[in-house]
Write a protein that holds these residues in place. Structure first.
Motif, PDB file in Angstrom:
ATOM      1  N   HIS A  72      80.363  51.197  69.179  1.00 41.05           N
ATOM      2  CA  HIS A  72      79.094  51.722  69.686  1.00 41.05           C
ATOM      3  C   HIS A  72      79.101  53.238  69.828  1.00 41.05           C
ATOM      4  O   HIS A  72      78.035  53.869  69.768  1.00 41.05           O
ATOM      5  CB  HIS A  72      78.776  51.074  71.035  1.00 41.05           C
ATOM      6  N   ASP A  73      80.266  53.850  70.006  1.00 41.92           N
ATOM      7  CA  ASP A  73      80.321  55.314  70.093  1.00 41.92           C
ATOM      8  C   ASP A  73      79.870  55.943  68.776  1.00 41.92           C
ATOM      9  O   ASP A  73      79.079  56.893  68.769  1.00 41.92           O
ATOM     10  CB  ASP A  73      81.738  55.783  70.439  1.00 41.92           C
ATOM     11  N   ILE A  74      80.379  55.404  67.672  1.00 36.87           N
ATOM     12  CA  ILE A  74      79.974  55.895  66.354  1.00 36.87           C
ATOM     13  C   ILE A  74      78.491  55.594  66.143  1.00 36.87           C
ATOM     14  O   ILE A  74      77.729  56.425  65.633  1.00 36.87           O
ATOM     15  CB  ILE A  74      80.807  55.245  65.234  1.00 36.87           C
ATOM     16  N   GLY A  75      78.069  54.384  66.552  1.00 43.52           N
ATOM     17  CA  GLY A  75      76.667  54.006  66.406  1.00 43.52           C
ATOM     18  C   GLY A  75      75.739  54.943  67.154  1.00 43.52           C
ATOM     19  O   GLY A  75      74.685  55.340  66.645  1.00 43.52           O
ATOM     20  N   ASP A  76      76.136  55.325  68.381  1.00 44.80           N
ATOM     21  CA  ASP A  76      75.313  56.243  69.173  1.00 44.80           C
ATOM     22  C   ASP A  76      75.223  57.617  68.517  1.00 44.80           C
ATOM     23  O   ASP A  76      74.152  58.247  68.503  1.00 44.80           O
ATOM     24  CB  ASP A  76      75.895  56.385  70.581  1.00 44.80           C
ATOM     25  N   LYS A  77      76.334  58.084  67.986  1.00 46.50           N
ATOM     26  CA  LYS A  77      76.324  59.393  67.325  1.00 46.50           C
ATOM     27  C   LYS A  77      75.482  59.364  66.057  1.00 46.50           C
ATOM     28  O   LYS A  77      74.814  60.352  65.722  1.00 46.50           O
ATOM     29  CB  LYS A  77      77.762  59.836  67.016  1.00 46.50           C
ATOM     30  N   LEU A  78      75.509  58.223  65.372  1.00 45.52           N
ATOM     31  CA  LEU A  78      74.670  58.080  64.188  1.00 45.52           C
ATOM     32  C   LEU A  78      73.189  58.123  64.580  1.00 45.52           C
ATOM     33  O   LEU A  78      72.379  58.786  63.919  1.00 45.52           O
ATOM     34  CB  LEU A  78      74.988  56.773  63.460  1.00 45.52           C
ATOM     35  N   LEU A  79      72.842  57.444  65.664  1.00 43.11           N
ATOM     36  CA  LEU A  79      71.454  57.465  66.140  1.00 43.11           C
ATOM     37  C   LEU A  79      71.029  58.890  66.503  1.00 43.11           C
ATOM     38  O   LEU A  79      69.890  59.298  66.234  1.00 43.11           O
ATOM     39  CB  LEU A  79      71.298  56.558  67.363  1.00 43.11           C
ATOM     40  N   GLN A  80      71.928  59.648  67.108  1.00 40.23           N
ATOM     41  CA  GLN A  80      71.611  61.027  67.479  1.00 40.23           C
ATOM     42  C   GLN A  80      71.354  61.889  66.240  1.00 40.23           C
ATOM     43  O   GLN A  80      70.428  62.709  66.223  1.00 40.23           O
ATOM     44  CB  GLN A  80      72.748  61.618  68.308  1.00 40.23           C
ATOM     45  N   GLU A  81      72.173  61.664  65.204  1.00 39.44           N
ATOM     46  CA  GLU A  81      71.993  62.437  63.973  1.00 39.44           C
ATOM     47  C   GLU A  81      70.706  62.047  63.261  1.00 39.44           C
ATOM     48  O   GLU A  81      69.983  62.903  62.737  1.00 39.44           O
ATOM     49  CB  GLU A  81      73.200  62.227  63.041  1.00 39.44           C
ATOM     50  N   VAL A  82      70.415  60.755  63.240  1.00 45.96           N
ATOM     51  CA  VAL A  82      69.156  60.295  62.647  1.00 45.96           C
ATOM     52  C   VAL A  82      67.975  60.907  63.400  1.00 45.96           C
ATOM     53  O   VAL A  82      67.008  61.379  62.797  1.00 45.96           O
ATOM     54  CB  VAL A  82      69.066  58.751  62.673  1.00 45.96           C
ATOM     55  N   ALA A  83      68.063  60.920  64.731  1.00 42.21           N
ATOM     56  CA  ALA A  83      66.987  61.465  65.555  1.00 42.21           C
ATOM     57  C   ALA A  83      66.776  62.953  65.266  1.00 42.21           C
ATOM     58  O   ALA A  83      65.634  63.430  65.193  1.00 42.21           O
ATOM     59  CB  ALA A  83      67.305  61.249  67.035  1.00 42.21           C
ATOM     60  N   LYS A  84      67.869  63.700  65.097  1.00 43.13           N
ATOM     61  CA  LYS A  84      67.757  65.131  64.799  1.00 43.13           C
ATOM     62  C   LYS A  84      67.026  65.359  63.480  1.00 43.13           C
ATOM     63  O   LYS A  84      66.156  66.230  63.371  1.00 43.13           O
ATOM     64  CB  LYS A  84      69.149  65.769  64.747  1.00 43.13           C
ATOM     65  N   ARG A  85      67.397  64.567  62.475  1.00 41.27           N
ATOM     66  CA  ARG A  85      66.742  64.718  61.168  1.00 41.27           C
ATOM     67  C   ARG A  85      65.256  64.375  61.258  1.00 41.27           C
ATOM     68  O   ARG A  85      64.409  65.080  60.713  1.00 41.27           O
ATOM     69  CB  ARG A  85      67.412  63.810  60.133  1.00 41.27           C
ATOM     70  N   MET A  86      64.970  63.283  61.950  1.00 43.06           N
ATOM     71  CA  MET A  86      63.581  62.849  62.072  1.00 43.06           C
ATOM     72  C   MET A  86      62.762  63.864  62.865  1.00 43.06           C
ATOM     73  O   MET A  86      61.603  64.131  62.540  1.00 43.06           O
ATOM     74  CB  MET A  86      63.517  61.473  62.732  1.00 43.06           C
ATOM     75  N   LEU A  87      63.355  64.424  63.913  1.00 44.36           N
ATOM     76  CA  LEU A  87      62.655  65.403  64.748  1.00 44.36           C
ATOM     77  C   LEU A  87      62.337  66.662  63.946  1.00 44.36           C
ATOM     78  O   LEU A  87      61.207  67.167  64.001  1.00 44.36           O
ATOM     79  CB  LEU A  87      63.494  65.749  65.972  1.00 44.36           C
ATOM     80  N   LYS A  88      63.319  67.155  63.206  1.00 46.64           N
ATOM     81  CA  LYS A  88      63.103  68.373  62.417  1.00 46.64           C
ATOM     82  C   LYS A  88      62.053  68.140  61.341  1.00 46.64           C
ATOM     83  O   LYS A  88      61.123  68.935  61.176  1.00 46.64           O
ATOM     84  CB  LYS A  88      64.413  68.827  61.774  1.00 46.64           C
ATOM     85  N   PHE A  89      62.190  67.026  60.617  1.00 40.46           N
ATOM     86  CA  PHE A  89      61.255  66.749  59.532  1.00 40.46           C
ATOM     87  C   PHE A  89      59.849  66.507  60.069  1.00 40.46           C
ATOM     88  O   PHE A  89      58.859  66.952  59.497  1.00 40.46           O
ATOM     89  CB  PHE A  89      61.735  65.540  58.731  1.00 40.46           C
ATOM     90  N   HIS A 114      67.407  59.041  76.853  1.00 45.06           N
ATOM     91  CA  HIS A 114      68.592  59.791  77.289  1.00 45.06           C
ATOM     92  C   HIS A 114      69.577  60.050  76.164  1.00 45.06           C
ATOM     93  O   HIS A 114      70.336  61.019  76.203  1.00 45.06           O
ATOM     94  CB  HIS A 114      69.298  59.029  78.418  1.00 45.06           C
ATOM     95  N   LEU A 115      69.593  59.186  75.122  1.00 44.15           N
ATOM     96  CA  LEU A 115      70.573  59.333  74.047  1.00 44.15           C
ATOM     97  C   LEU A 115      70.153  60.386  73.029  1.00 44.15           C
ATOM     98  O   LEU A 115      70.931  61.261  72.654  1.00 44.15           O
ATOM     99  CB  LEU A 115      70.799  57.985  73.356  1.00 44.15           C
ATOM    100  N   THR A 116      68.912  60.315  72.571  1.00 44.74           N
ATOM    101  CA  THR A 116      68.451  61.176  71.474  1.00 44.74           C
ATOM    102  C   THR A 116      67.623  62.366  71.938  1.00 44.74           C
ATOM    103  O   THR A 116      67.322  63.254  71.143  1.00 44.74           O
ATOM    104  CB  THR A 116      67.609  60.359  70.488  1.00 44.74           C
ATOM    105  N   ASN A 117      67.226  62.367  73.202  1.00 47.81           N
ATOM    106  CA  ASN A 117      66.389  63.422  73.768  1.00 47.81           C
ATOM    107  C   ASN A 117      64.965  63.410  73.201  1.00 47.81           C
ATOM    108  O   ASN A 117      64.201  64.353  73.389  1.00 47.81           O
ATOM    109  CB  ASN A 117      67.010  64.810  73.552  1.00 47.81           C
ATOM    110  N   LEU A 118      64.610  62.341  72.501  1.00 57.03           N
ATOM    111  CA  LEU A 118      63.238  62.185  72.030  1.00 57.03           C
ATOM    112  C   LEU A 118      62.403  61.541  73.130  1.00 57.03           C
ATOM    113  O   LEU A 118      62.928  61.057  74.128  1.00 57.03           O
ATOM    114  CB  LEU A 118      63.200  61.291  70.786  1.00 57.03           C
ATOM    115  N   GLY A 119      61.088  61.526  72.928  1.00 51.81           N
ATOM    116  CA  GLY A 119      60.246  60.766  73.839  1.00 51.81           C
ATOM    117  C   GLY A 119      60.596  59.286  73.744  1.00 51.81           C
ATOM    118  O   GLY A 119      61.009  58.803  72.692  1.00 51.81           O
TER     119      GLY A 119
END
Length: 613
Positions: free
Chosen positions: A235-252, A190-195
């Motif tokens: 944790h709010d900053i932590g969650d946003k960091l996880l989302q950004e990491v997920a976006k980079r990983m998904l694109k790459f 639910h957080l990163t929209n990844l599987g």
């Protein structure tokens, strides 16, 4: 996202439902044939329906959860053919009956066709295209039949048939949307929209079964020191960091035709495409991992703050061995933790040597739990001398001589004790044995001024740590120890909860216990720690001392000693092995020295003799 396993299981069950409905309702046409016709067409139709049912049952029997996704997609294609033929069979009888002059046969045909449409919409709701095609295919003959009758009433019936078709399709759409939403929630993070983990294990399991002389690699990625960001920035900053990491990983990953999922927390997984050779797979795994690491390490700007984070990556090669998906994930997990133990921010590939190392560590972990009871844990004491080479203190070092493994170095068993939590029991034992020795040293008047004891952050994080120390002090010292007790903590371990650490230090000060920062200069925020943590001593890591002949290294050590002086702290150099090192350190103003130039760590009796001579 690929179709999930519950879809196939659902369609598998529907086959039996359709067969059961056929068996229950199809004989009704035989009865109609007996009453109104010669039963010839009905008998042929019944044989046709029986063949369809047998075909459906063969599909039911041929399905296996262990099939690959590719084979399951082939299977679901055959199921669609089965569904179409099933619908066609009932439509054929509808056409046959409505061409009869017997109006009662018309009524039967109409009711049967409507019922078949509703059943199809209900059972096929999980397949949007198939349910739309089937319902339209079944309802169109009804619409044409009513429209062809002529008269106002027939057009009204045709209109209502069209409306009913729309209602059935709308209801099927809502059911399909609900199924898709439920599956989405079940298989998406639910957080990163990844599987999520469930999804990844299913596609991994399918990849293991599909390979057939193909090679695939699996990456397990864990972000380094993510807990620190959560604890310090929230944790709010932590969650946003996880989302950004997920976006980079998904694109790459998408650019490289790889699949990425989030297992939970700050752990991610990547499953690669297939390769024809092991060499090509391994080469791509190393290249992709290093590039992915570079992407992750790029600066993040979140709510006006520049954040930096690295990752530890473990690689497992999925080859021809007969092991399951969980085993490959376990291998990648082993490699990832090895990357962490080697200093993080790196990539480790699982191999047989690593498997042996892991098995060795597991054996050490098993035997370590019995080491204290079997009296295999002993303490050694390495002298600390002043500029005049006079022994003024020592560092307590733990040794383990296993009856099964022989001598096991602390660099091997201490991290294992840390990771398993056994360090709590081991640390308490070391504390008590150290206090016994300190009391003995004081009674013998050896001239010892201080004794340093290494303390794990796992110990400090115990709620009752201070109570344990107070209890041991009361047991071995009447008021307070005549010899200063120094608790050594490593610089990198202090990053977790500085506020709690400062509170503990201040509580223990009244017992003549102070703190030393070990391995100073090897962490990443040394000066900020010195400002916040009330330590009384810095220990210069031996990695700096061993290269003092190098002018840059000498300048760095000079800077550390100057910092120590500016903060009014004692400086201890460890790993002093050469005379020139001692001379250089003396010129720089270092206070205390320890290392093989003076003595190795000694058993208690030898240490006492060393102090007396």
């Amino acid at each position: 996202m690929n179709r999930n396993m519950s879809f196939y299981k659902f369609m598998h069950k529907q086959i039996l439902v359709i067969i059961a409905l056929n068996i229950a309702t199809a004989p009704g046409y035989l009865i109609m044939g007996y009453l109104y016709t010669s039963m010839v067409y009905e008998s042929i139709w019944m044989l046709f329906v029986t063949i369809i049912a047998l075909y459906g049952y063969s599909l039911y029997r041929n399905y296996s959860p262990d099939m690959t996704i590719q084979n399951k997609d082939w299977w679901i294609g055959r199921v669609r053919v089965f569904m179409f033929i099933y619908s066609l069979a009932w439509s054929l009888m509808f056409v046959y009956y409505v061409t009869s002059d017997n109006i009662e046969m018309h009524y039967i045909a109409i009711a049967t066709q409507l019922g078949t449409s509703v059943v199809a919409a209900t059972l096929l709701a999980s397949q949007k295209k198939l349910v739309n095609f089937t319902v339209i295919f079944l309802m169109t003959p009804l619409f044409l039949y009513f429209a062809s009758l002529g008269g106002t009433y027939s057009y009204i019936l045709a209109f209502f048939t069209a409306v009913l078709s729309g209602v059935i399709l709308y209801a099927a759409k809502n059911t399909n949307d609900y199924i898709l939403k439920s599956n989405y929630q079940a298989y998406r993070d639910h957080l990163t929209n990844l599987g999520n983990r469930r999804y990844f294990l299913e596609i991994l399991d399918s990849a293991v079964k599909e390979k057939q002389n193909k090679y695939t690699y699996l990456l397990l990625i864990d972000l380094d020191h993510f807990k620190t960001i959560n604890d310090t920035l929230g944790h709010d900053i932590g969650d946003k960091l996880l989302q950004e990491v997920a976006k980079r990983m998904l694109k790459f990953s998408s650019d490289n035709n790889n699949e990425v999922s989030r297992l939970g927390g700050d752990e991610f997984c990547v499953l690669s495409r297939s390769f024809d050779t092991q060499e090509a797979c391994l080469k791509n795994a190393e290249f992709f991992s290093m590039k992915l690491l570079e992407e992750i390490k790029k600066t993040y700007l979140i709510e006006g703050q520049h954040l930096y984070i690295s990752a530890s990556i473990g690689i497992s090669l999925i080859d021809s061995r007969k092991i399951n998906a969980n085993e490959f994930l376990k291998e990648a997990d082993m490699a990832m933790y090895e990357a962490k133990s080697e200093g993080r921010n790196g990539v480790i590939i699982f191999n047989d040597a690593l498997r042996e190392l892991v098995e060795k560590k597991l054996n050490i972990e098993r035997l370590l739990h019995f080491a204290i009871k079997k009296q295999e844990i002993t303490l050694h004491y390495q002298p600390q001398v002043d500029v005049e080479r006079k022994v003024v203190g020592c560092e307590v070092l733990v040794r383990w001589n296993s009856s099964e493994l022989g001598s096991v170095g602390p660099d091997l068993f201490i991290p294992i004790a840390e990771s398993t939590g056994y360090i709590i029991e081991l640390g308490t034992y070391i504390l008590e044995e150290s206090f016994k020795s300190i009391k003995e040293f004081a009674q013998l008047q050896l001239g010892i001024q201080q004794v340093s004891i290494n303390i794990s952050m796992r110990q400090l994080e115990q709620e009752n740590f201070v109570d344990i120390v107070e209890g041991l002090l009361a047991k071995y010292f009447r008021k307070r120890s005549k010899i200063a007790i120094i608790f050594e903590i490593t610089e990198t371990s202090t990053a977790e909860d500085i506020t709690s650490l400062v509170r503990i230090i201040n509580r223990l000060k009244k017992y003549n216990i102070s703190f030393s920062m070990d391995d100073f200069g090897t962490g990443y925020s040394s000066l900020s720690y010195l400002q916040e943590i009330p330590v009384s001593e810095l220990k210069i890591d031996q990695s700096f001392i061993s290269k003092l002949a190098d002018m840059k290294q000498l300048s760095l050590v000079r800077t550390i000693i100057d910092i120590s002086k500016n903060f009014s702290l004692l400086t201890v150099a460890e790993g002093v092995e050469e005379e020139y090192q001692r001379e250089s350190l003396k010129e720089l103003g270092c206070n205390l020295y320890q290392g093989y130039l003076f003595s190795k760590a000694l058993p208690k009796e030898e240490f006492k003799n060393y102090c007396i001579k």
